[in-house]
Design a protein around this motif. Structure first.
Motif: not given
Length: 269
Positions: A73-85
């Protein structure tokens, strides 16, 4: 002759299109499917499922890794930051630089495309393309490294590879197992090989028909045209006129001077 040229070009175009249909749809159980130019190698590398293929054109790779479902849930809510990482990790690992990135969608799921230039590994092409998609605790990464230098040519291959990735979100499971992948892959391969043989037979039959038609039209175009001869009309027979005897009424030939019946002198005009 123009018709002959058009038919020849059409024949070559159809041949090229038919011969290009060799890409193999490869199922990814619990995820969806993707197409490779041929049968990829599949293996498990430290818990990451890898699909890998190398040919004369490029390196093709798909990796599927599962994260802790509690972070989903946390990753899906912050996908943009996840993909940047993810991209920063690729830059650090490859020694290259992200020169282009674009947000996209795959079957309603947010994803990202990126181009990484200047890859440091001398054994690999210096250009790398990545497609990342995260869904239901699964991180799916498609990777394309072109060996060709012509950008139009390798871009077409890259797009065909990336765009063939399809997700079956409703079927996403909680785990992925290499043995299950290989079992479904073997069953799919048998069906594919049967369909491939039938398709090839149909293809060559089609080529033979096209070749016959081309040959027929060439012969027809090169054959000299026959001149139409005027139809002969039958002449009506000329009926000879008769001279009627004024004495007895007998009909006589126009050349006769006397009546053949009574001997009377025939009249003359």
């Amino acid at each position: 002759m123009r018709l002959n040229i058009k038919i020849t070009f059409f024949f070559l175009f159809i041949t090229k299109v038919c011969l290009a249909q060799d890409w193999m749809q490869t199922p990814i159980p619990g995820i969806g499917n993707i197409e490779f130019p041929s049968d990829p190698e599949i293996f498990d590398q430290n818990g990451v499922l890898i699909y890998k293929l190398e040919n004369d054109d490029a390196f093709y790779l798909v990796s599927i890794a599962q994260t802790d479902p509690s972070y989903n849930a946390e990753i899906e809510a912050n996908l943009e930051e996840y993909y940047e990482g993810q991209l920063e990790g690729v830059e650090e690992a490859s020694g290259g630089t992200v020169t282009f990135k674009q947000d996209i969608g795959i079957d309603g799921v947010s994803a990202i495309d990126a181009r990484i230039s200047g890859v440091a590994n001398p054994e690999l092409p210096s250009l790398l393309f990545k497609r990342f998609v995260y869904v239901n605790s699964f991180n799916v990464s498609a990777e394309f490294r072109p060996k060709k230098t012509d950008e139009l040519e390798f871009t077409a291959l890259k797009d065909q590879f990336f765009n063939s990735l399809q997700l079956d979100v409703s079927a996403l499971g909680s785990s992925i197992v290499v043995d299950e992948v290989n079992g479904e892959k073997d069953a799919f391969k048998k069906g594919y090989e049967i369909g491939y043989v039938i398709g090839r037979i149909a293809f060559w039959v089609f080529l033979v028909i096209i070749a016959i038609l081309v040959f027929y039209f060439i012969i027809r175009l090169l054959r000299p045209k026959k001149k139409k001869e005027p139809k002969a009309t039958a002449s009506k027979p000329v009926t000879k006129q008769k001279i009627e005897c004024t004495n007895c009424g007998k009909s006589n030939s126009t050349e006769a001077k006397y009546c053949s019946q009574c001997g009377y002198t025939l009249p003359r005009d």
